[in-house]
Motif scaffolding. Sequence first.
Motif, PDB file in Angstrom:
ATOM      1  N   PRO A  21       0.832  -1.204   0.000  1.00 15.66           N
ATOM      2  CA  PRO A  21       0.000   0.000   0.000  1.00 15.66           C
ATOM      3  C   PRO A  21       0.867   1.255   0.000  1.00 15.66           C
ATOM      4  N   GLY A  22       0.404   2.297  -0.670  1.00 20.06           N
ATOM      5  CA  GLY A  22       1.169   3.523  -0.762  1.00 20.06           C
ATOM      6  C   GLY A  22       1.278   4.248   0.576  1.00 20.06           C
ATOM      7  N   VAL A  23       2.219   5.166   0.636  1.00 19.09           N
ATOM      8  CA  VAL A  23       2.468   5.898   1.883  1.00 19.09           C
ATOM      9  C   VAL A  23       1.217   6.620   2.360  1.00 19.09           C
ATOM     10  N   GLY A  24       0.420   7.124   1.451  1.00 19.82           N
ATOM     11  CA  GLY A  24      -0.767   7.863   1.845  1.00 19.82           C
ATOM     12  C   GLY A  24      -1.872   7.006   2.420  1.00 19.82           C
ATOM     13  N   GLU A  25      -1.827   5.698   2.207  1.00 23.53           N
ATOM     14  CA  GLU A  25      -2.894   4.821   2.704  1.00 23.53           C
ATOM     15  C   GLU A  25      -2.413   3.759   3.682  1.00 23.53           C
ATOM     16  N   GLU A  26      -1.098   3.675   3.931  1.00 24.67           N
ATOM     17  CA  GLU A  26      -0.600   2.542   4.703  1.00 24.67           C
ATOM     18  C   GLU A  26      -1.062   2.565   6.166  1.00 24.67           C
ATOM     19  N   ALA A  27      -1.499   3.711   6.678  1.00 23.33           N
ATOM     20  CA  ALA A  27      -2.020   3.755   8.046  1.00 23.33           C
ATOM     21  C   ALA A  27      -3.297   2.942   8.199  1.00 23.33           C
ATOM     22  N   GLU A  28      -3.944   2.603   7.076  1.00 30.08           N
ATOM     23  CA  GLU A  28      -5.165   1.798   7.107  1.00 30.08           C
ATOM     24  C   GLU A  28      -4.880   0.298   7.058  1.00 30.08           C
ATOM     25  N   TRP A  29      -3.590  -0.063   7.016  1.00 29.25           N
ATOM     26  CA  TRP A  29      -3.200  -1.454   6.805  1.00 29.25           C
ATOM     27  C   TRP A  29      -2.345  -1.977   7.952  1.00 29.25           C
ATOM     28  N   ALA A  30      -2.488  -3.296   8.185  1.00 29.35           N
ATOM     29  CA  ALA A  30      -1.588  -4.022   9.080  1.00 29.35           C
ATOM     30  C   ALA A  30      -0.643  -4.851   8.223  1.00 29.35           C
ATOM     31  N   PHE A  31       0.565  -5.066   8.715  1.00 31.15           N
ATOM     32  CA  PHE A  31       1.572  -5.818   7.969  1.00 31.15           C
ATOM     33  C   PHE A  31       2.058  -6.994   8.819  1.00 31.15           C
ATOM     34  N   LEU A 135     -16.922 -13.260  11.718  1.00 29.19           N
ATOM     35  CA  LEU A 135     -16.539 -12.951  10.338  1.00 29.19           C
ATOM     36  C   LEU A 135     -16.756 -11.490   9.978  1.00 29.19           C
ATOM     37  N   ALA A 136     -17.802 -10.882  10.504  1.00 28.70           N
ATOM     38  CA  ALA A 136     -18.123  -9.498  10.135  1.00 28.70           C
ATOM     39  C   ALA A 136     -17.295  -8.476  10.912  1.00 28.70           C
ATOM     40  N   LEU A 137     -16.625  -8.914  11.977  1.00 28.03           N
ATOM     41  CA  LEU A 137     -15.798  -7.978  12.737  1.00 28.03           C
ATOM     42  C   LEU A 137     -14.608  -7.534  11.906  1.00 28.03           C
ATOM     43  N   PRO A 138     -14.121  -6.317  12.083  1.00 27.81           N
ATOM     44  CA  PRO A 138     -12.914  -5.896  11.378  1.00 27.81           C
ATOM     45  C   PRO A 138     -11.691  -6.660  11.861  1.00 27.81           C
ATOM     46  N   TYR A 139     -10.709  -6.734  11.000  1.00 33.28           N
ATOM     47  CA  TYR A 139      -9.459  -7.453  11.291  1.00 33.28           C
ATOM     48  C   TYR A 139      -8.863  -7.045  12.641  1.00 33.28           C
ATOM     49  N   ARG A 140      -8.783  -5.748  12.910  1.00 34.06           N
ATOM     50  CA  ARG A 140      -8.114  -5.316  14.139  1.00 34.06           C
ATOM     51  C   ARG A 140      -8.827  -5.830  15.382  1.00 34.06           C
ATOM     52  N   ALA A 183      -0.225  -7.837   3.694  1.00 35.41           N
ATOM     53  CA  ALA A 183      -0.845  -6.585   4.135  1.00 35.41           C
ATOM     54  C   ALA A 183      -2.350  -6.799   4.229  1.00 35.41           C
ATOM     55  N   LYS A 184      -2.940  -6.404   5.380  1.00 37.52           N
ATOM     56  CA  LYS A 184      -4.369  -6.621   5.608  1.00 37.52           C
ATOM     57  C   LYS A 184      -5.003  -5.309   6.075  1.00 37.52           C
ATOM     58  N   ARG A 185      -6.097  -4.954   5.434  1.00 40.04           N
ATOM     59  CA  ARG A 185      -6.797  -3.741   5.860  1.00 40.04           C
ATOM     60  C   ARG A 185      -7.311  -3.912   7.281  1.00 40.04           C
ATOM     61  N   LEU A 186      -7.109  -2.903   8.107  1.00 39.69           N
ATOM     62  CA  LEU A 186      -7.527  -2.979   9.502  1.00 39.69           C
ATOM     63  C   LEU A 186      -9.031  -3.171   9.644  1.00 39.69           C
ATOM     64  N   LEU A 187      -9.799  -2.672   8.691  1.00 36.30           N
ATOM     65  CA  LEU A 187     -11.258  -2.757   8.772  1.00 36.30           C
ATOM     66  C   LEU A 187     -11.832  -3.921   7.954  1.00 36.30           C
ATOM     67  N   SER A 188     -10.971  -4.800   7.435  1.00 37.13           N
ATOM     68  CA  SER A 188     -11.469  -5.860   6.557  1.00 37.13           C
ATOM     69  C   SER A 188     -12.195  -6.943   7.339  1.00 37.13           C
ATOM     70  N   PRO A 189     -13.378  -7.369   6.861  1.00 34.39           N
ATOM     71  CA  PRO A 189     -14.043  -8.540   7.431  1.00 34.39           C
ATOM     72  C   PRO A 189     -13.335  -9.801   6.962  1.00 34.39           C
ATOM     73  N   TYR A 190     -13.736 -10.938   7.502  1.00 37.27           N
ATOM     74  CA  TYR A 190     -13.173 -12.218   7.076  1.00 37.27           C
ATOM     75  C   TYR A 190     -14.138 -12.836   6.071  1.00 37.27           C
ATOM     76  N   THR A 191     -13.669 -13.033   4.838  1.00 38.95           N
ATOM     77  CA  THR A 191     -14.518 -13.566   3.770  1.00 38.95           C
ATOM     78  C   THR A 191     -14.038 -14.972   3.415  1.00 38.95           C
ATOM     79  N   PRO A 192     -14.683 -16.016   3.937  1.00 42.91           N
ATOM     80  CA  PRO A 192     -14.195 -17.393   3.765  1.00 42.91           C
ATOM     81  C   PRO A 192     -14.112 -17.810   2.302  1.00 42.91           C
ATOM     82  N   GLY A 193     -12.982 -18.420   1.948  1.00 42.68           N
ATOM     83  CA  GLY A 193     -12.807 -18.986   0.622  1.00 42.68           C
ATOM     84  C   GLY A 193     -12.643 -17.986  -0.495  1.00 42.68           C
ATOM     85  N   ILE A 194     -12.587 -16.709  -0.184  1.00 40.25           N
ATOM     86  CA  ILE A 194     -12.508 -15.658  -1.204  1.00 40.25           C
ATOM     87  C   ILE A 194     -11.087 -15.107  -1.272  1.00 40.25           C
TER      88      ILE A 194
END
Length: 320
Positions: A21-31, A135-140, A183-194
């Motif tokens: 993810p670019g510098v401008g968006e990396e605060a939204e991501w976990a590594f 599954l619907a909870l955000p990654y963080r 890299a995983k979005r902090l707000l991403s839900p868990y989408t099985p098999g996708i």
Amino acid sequence: MEPLEPLPVIRPMLATPGPLPGVGEEAEWAFETKWDGARCVVAVAGDGSLRLSTRAGDDVTARYPELAEIGRLLGGRAAVLDGEVVALADGRPDFGLLQRRLGVVNPRRAAQLAVRYPVHLVLFDVMHLDGRPLLALPYRDRRSLLSGLGLVGPHSSVPGYAVGHGQRAWDITLRAGFEGLVAKRLLSPYTPGIRSDQWRKIKHTPAQDVLIGGWTEGRGGIAGLPGAVLAGVEVPEGLRYVGSVGSGFSALERRDLARLLAVIPRDTSPFMNPVDLPAHWVEPRLVAEITMAGWTAAGRLRSPVWHRLRSDLTRDELGG
């Protein structure tokens, strides 16, 4: 005693190859560190019994008896967890060691190998806990719950992750000899098999999973053994030949390949396009991972090098 509530069957969420993810968006991501092992979903019942499943849903519980500690560590809590089974050498994953454990079905043999070549389960997500779907909870939030479960033992751990600072995480994992980053979005839900763009896998060395459709004989000291394998990738029209891979094999890998290829011969080429090599054709069932310098303008592998046989994958799983 009341019967235990059945746990849901959850297929693992998959990452998409992509850039940092670019510098401008990396605060939204976990590594997270990318671990070179075999993906595993762990379903643990309230009585501590557990089932280990591969990405394809196959039951491999008997293969890793040392991972029964997960049930004890949970202390009566029921959960479905996501992680990677690895074999460690000097603190880093060694897929060659892990291969000694793959495919073992005899419990006595599995117990012997667990002593000689123990595995470690790296846990990085929780999808169901104490009867509650997550599954619907955000990654963080899922990671926060996972960290509180106390799943640290001789054969298991919950490594941390970095928020932002993707380039720094990239540099650290590169120097440490790891395969790459996820890299995983902090707000991403868990989408099985996708295979989701909310998770990105970024490898330090370009790699490609290919199907083996044939092989050419070696010369000299490797006469009678595969000197090179013929690689293909799936396209809508069929299996497209993308080049031969002849370097990077150990002597043991060549012998193992010869044994595996001998049981899947065929009379004609499985490739949709011509192969201008004297080859032994095989059914394209075996998946291999190769590293490369990139692709040529003609769609061939540039400077491919054998990395490993993907005994944890089948042809049907390559697209998913």
